[in-house]
Design an enzyme around this catalytic site. Structure first.
Site, short mmCIF file in Angstrom:
data_model
loop_
_atom_site.label_atom_id
_atom_site.label_comp_id
_atom_site.label_asym_id
_atom_site.label_seq_id
_atom_site.Cartn_x
_atom_site.Cartn_y
_atom_site.Cartn_z
N TRP A 89 0.84 -1.21 0.00
CA TRP A 89 0.00 0.00 0.00
C TRP A 89 0.88 1.26 0.00
O TRP A 89 0.52 2.29 -0.57
CB TRP A 89 -0.89 -0.01 1.25
N HIS A 90 2.06 1.14 0.62
CA HIS A 90 2.94 2.31 0.71
C HIS A 90 3.66 2.61 -0.59
O HIS A 90 4.15 3.72 -0.78
CB HIS A 90 3.97 2.12 1.83
N GLY A 91 3.77 1.64 -1.48
CA GLY A 91 4.46 1.92 -2.74
C GLY A 91 4.69 0.65 -3.53
O GLY A 91 4.46 -0.46 -3.04
#
Lengths: 338, 531
Positions: free
Chosen positions: B344-346
């Site tokens: 989700w962060h990257g």
């Protein structure tokens, strides 16, 4: 809760007001030397009393043109990173002095017609132009959609508009970085000295000295000569103002480091020349002096643009001859006042 | 627009509050419209083009929610609209966040020849507003979303304090607040509490996180062969920067919402004081953990349990304590959830490793809890208690720190090189290896070494560490004022004092606010804006 909110608001407002007033009042004690050099120019203009030639331009002019060698009526109002924007307001201020100059000389390298790099950092921040003048410039920046000066971020340029407004009014957060770099008063002595030098030399100031430099001139960075719309506007405004005052205007291109010449884009040089010639054709009171580009050897420069002492020793007599040959009012030049 | 910009502080915030309460006094709906308009303006400030994306996303999700509700008696049709809604949201996220990275990866490994795909501009807050709305759709289908007001829905998604970087809100706790009349009436108590929390949050960003950024960025720019002290200084600087940046943002959001009479859930509860990884995730980015537990962990866990019931396998404690039961009921959902948190962060592999590491940490933590030695039954001496607390804390923080290296590094290889340097295996300017570690310790003891130039940084880091560990944090400081919707258990602080609305606090916060304002540069983005 009431006493908490009142204390919070009152203490914050008092602190901010103090920082604001103190910051505006003590600029010389914490801003960099550039501020002192610009403030010195302000003093020169305010105390202008001997009519002659007033010179405006960028730092190459500020370093190279020595009023003491040119004549008693000459003052050097050039500034670091100066473009026609700043010059316009300085000329406008000079017109309000008790005496008028007999002639005005303008000089900017090609780069300073394209990139007004120091407009926010020096011109607005250091108060070269007033708050109202900064608002006027911003209006023109927006009207002419000058991409060099508009960041393009934020709706309706609101962020930049507010930045310009607050910066030109000395809003403390924009000045605190200088205070942190050299806290409280450390810079005062150095700045007082710079002010004194400007007063003594009538505006000439040597940038760091060296016996030669092969650093490339800023003009070599240009791949195209696209004049910033705002710069163009204020350049023409300056000429219009001088025409109205019936003061002839001259343009001279300062000598360039020979080492930089092969690195210059010929197209840029051609367009730069054509632009100035076009302006001269449209305005009979605007004259381009002498050869368009004078090349000096690299040994006469301290850095990318500024002449060293040997350089100014050679340049000023040559420049005086050019002025005399063109019969620029306020002369003769290069003649000792004694 | 940034919370720490002059435009926001000098113009946007005072003007928004003033007009909001003026309108609220006369007409509640006008205040709602104003708040929605403000939030769109706030979002469009950065790039007006993406306003269309936000508006489109709101209309689409509200429409989907409406259709799900209309067809609630036809489960297949409503499930179809739910699936369509989730797929469209995830597709949008995939397009902006992952597609080009994936295509570039194919290009890099030689699968595709030709020009690379470049990179897409990530619309601000897309992960946050997409997740918020997916949650809304799932709850609508489950019959748990009863509030249907369109304007309340728009405010739930766009309310500017949370729009860009959270906290991730749940419609059930926010939409009713926007429906209440009291929300639109001036409440000086909420203004006082909100402004105080906002000032503290801004101080965390401006006075602590931003000054640490050059040291952190410097080390992570080139991670190869760092000296052991340099590597630790840079990694610690980043760890502190990340915490103060994000916690500062979350507290500013909390404070801003409170000024508008709205309460948000908490996002942080002194996470670096945690003594286990389980504890850490209950204190770090709390709203994300809560969201993923609700919509990812619980469904998969429930599904696995149902399967086990069908097969007649044991559940709960009896089932967990067998290795198979532990793996299926705890490890699988945990790893799955944490890997998704990472991604989700990257899109980079480093984010996958970040998630995987935390998944493994949590599994080990759960395994230790279930299979490890049990503590003594009788009373424990205070010293033994403190010692146990200290090593648990140290181990937890070290684990978090290692994972944060992957979180920050540009690639997984960069992260690995930096971890090697932290272990004394990089050469840097020193001897490297075990000698490098000894050399640093000698230096720490005062024996001068010529290359040493990190003493100032280490003093700064020590001071920041003390700020993390010693004084009370916002949840404790404002405990009596209930700063958030989340019930925060009072984390012990070495010093314990409370905020009071009195003259002393008014003066102290005025000084802090002034220092904040003087140091605001307006060009320092929040780290979580890139997610």
């Amino acid at each position: 809760m009431r006493s908490f909110l009142i204390t919070l608001t009152a203490a914050f407002a008092a602190g901010l007001a103090f920082a604001w007033v103190w910051g505006l009042d003590h600029r010389l004690s914490y801003l960099s030397r550039d501020y002192a050099l610009l403030a010195g120019k302000d003093h020169l203009i305010d105390g202008y009393s001997r009519p002659g030639l007033a010179v405006f331009g960028d730092s190459a002019v500020m370093d190279g043109v020595q009023p003491e060698r040119l004549g008693p009526g000459v003052i050097n109002c050039a500034m670091m990173g100066c473009t026609p924007i700043e010059s316009y307001f300085l000329v406008r201020r000079l017109m309000k002095a008790p005496v008028r100059p007999r002639a005005v000389l303008l000089s900017y390298n090609a780069y300073h017609f394209v990139h007004p790099d120091f407009y926010w950092e020096n011109t607005v921040k250091f108060g070269v132009i007033s708050g109202a003048e900064a608002d006027e410039v911003f209006g023109n920046i927006v009207r002419l959609r000058d991409k060099e000066l508009l960041s393009g971020s934020g709706l309706w340029n609101l962020e930049q508009r507010l930045y310009s407004f607050l910066l030109s009014r000395g809003f403390p957060p924009y000045y605190l970085s200088s205070l942190i770099a050299e806290p409280f008063g450390v810079r005062e002595k150095e700045n007082e000295e710079a002010l004194a030098v400007i007063a003594q030399t009538r505006g000439q100031y040597y940038f760091p000295q060296a016996d030669g430099s092969k650093t490339l001139n800023a003009d070599t960075k240009l791949k195209a000569f696209t004049v910033s719309p705002v710069i163009d506007y204020y350049f023409r405004q300056t000429l219009d103002l001088l025409k109205k005052e019936n003061i002839p205007a001259y343009f001279y291109v300062m000598p360039i480091n020979g080492y930089s010449v092969p690195h210059l884009d010929p197209g840029v040089f051609r367009d730069y020349k054509a632009y100035l010639q076009g302006v001269a054709q449209a305005d009979p009171q605007f004259h381009i002096l002498s050869r368009f580009r004078t090349v000096y050897p690299w040994t006469l420069f301290s850095d990318y643009a500024h002449l060293n002492k040997k350089g100014t020793l050679r340049f000023n007599p040559e420049f005086a001859k050019i002025l005399n040959r063109a019969s620029v009012p306020g002369g003769p030049y290069g003649v000792s006042p004694h | 627009m940034l919370f720490n910009s002059v435009t926001f502080l000098v113009l946007f915030l005072p003007l928004s509050l003033l007009v909001y309460y003026l309108l609220g006094y006369f007409q509640m709906n006008a205040a709602k419209f104003w708040l929605a308009a403000l939030s769109f303006f706030f979002y469009g400030w950065w790039n007006p083009k993406f306003l269309l994306l936000l508006i489109g996303s709101i209309l689409f999700n509200y429409g989907c929610g409406y259709l799900i509700q209309v067809f609630e008696r036809k489960p297949k049709t409503s499930a179809f609209f739910l699936a369509a809604g989730i797929l469209a949201n995830l597709g949008l996220l995939f397009y902006f966040k992952y597609l080009l990275t994936l295509l570039n990866w194919f290009h890099d490994i030689g699968f595709y020849h030709g020009p690379s795909w470049g990179s897409a501009i990530l619309p601000l807050g897309i992960s946050f507003f997409t997740f918020t709305q997916i949650g809304f759709l799932i709850d609508t289908q489950g019959g748990n979303a009863h509030e249907r007001g369109f304007l309340e829905y728009v405010l739930f998604v766009t309310f500017f304090p949370h729009l860009i970087a959270g906290p991730i809100l749940h419609h059930r706790e926010i939409m009713p607040q926007f429906a209440k009349k009291e929300t639109y009436f001036l409440n000086w108590d909420n203004i006082g509490v909100g402004i105080s929390i906002f000032i503290i949050g801004l101080a965390k960003k401006v006075l602590i996180a931003d000054p640490l950024s050059p040291l952190a960025n410097d080390i992570f720019r080139h991670t190869a062969d760092k000296h052991v002290v340099e590597a630790w200084a840079g990694v610690l600087a980043y760890s502190f920067q990340l915490y103060f940046d994000f916690a500062g943002y979350s507290e500013m959001a909390l404070g801003l919402a409170r000024m508008f009479n709205v309460k948000f859930p908490a996002n942080f509860d002194s996470p670096y004081k945690s003594k286990s990884i389980i504890d850490f995730w209950q204190r770090w980015h709390i709203s994300l953990t809560r969201y993923l537990t609700l919509y990812l962990y619980n469904p998969i866990s429930l599904w696995i349990m149902r399967r086990r019931v069908e097969k007649g396998l044991p559940l709960l404690r009896g089932g967990e304590t067998t290795l198979g039961g532990f793996w299926m009921m705890l490890a699988v959902p945990t790893l799955y959830t944490m890997i998704l948190i990472g991604i989700w962060h990257g899109a980079g592999f480093q984010f996958f490793i970040f998630g995987l590491l935390h998944g493994c940490y949590l599994c080990v933590n759960h395994a230790w809890r279930l299979f490890g030695p049990k503590g003594p039954k009788g009373p424990v001496s205070p010293w033994r208690f403190r010692f146990q607390g200290a090593w648990k804390w140290a181990l937890t923080y070290l684990s978090v720190l290692i994972a944060e290296v992957f979180f920050k590094a540009k690639t997984a290889t960069d992260a690995w090189m930096l971890i090697k340097s932290m272990a004394g295996l990089g050469t840097g300017d020193s001897l490297g290896g075990p000698e490098g570690v000894i050399e640093s310790i000698l230096d720490f003891l005062g024996i001068p070494i010529p290359y040493w130039n990190y003493s100032d940084s280490l003093i700064t880091l020590a001071v920041v560490f003390a700020i993390i560990l010693i004084p009370p944090d916002v949840p404790q400081l404002f405990e009596k004022q209930e700063p958030s919707l989340t019930k925060i258990r009072s984390a012990p602080a070495f010093l314990s004092f409370q905020w009071h609305p009195n003259i002393l606090w008014g003066f102290l916060l005025a000084v802090l606010a002034l220092v904040n304002l003087l140091l605001v540069t307006g060009n320092s983005e929040f780290l979580y804006f890139r997610f």
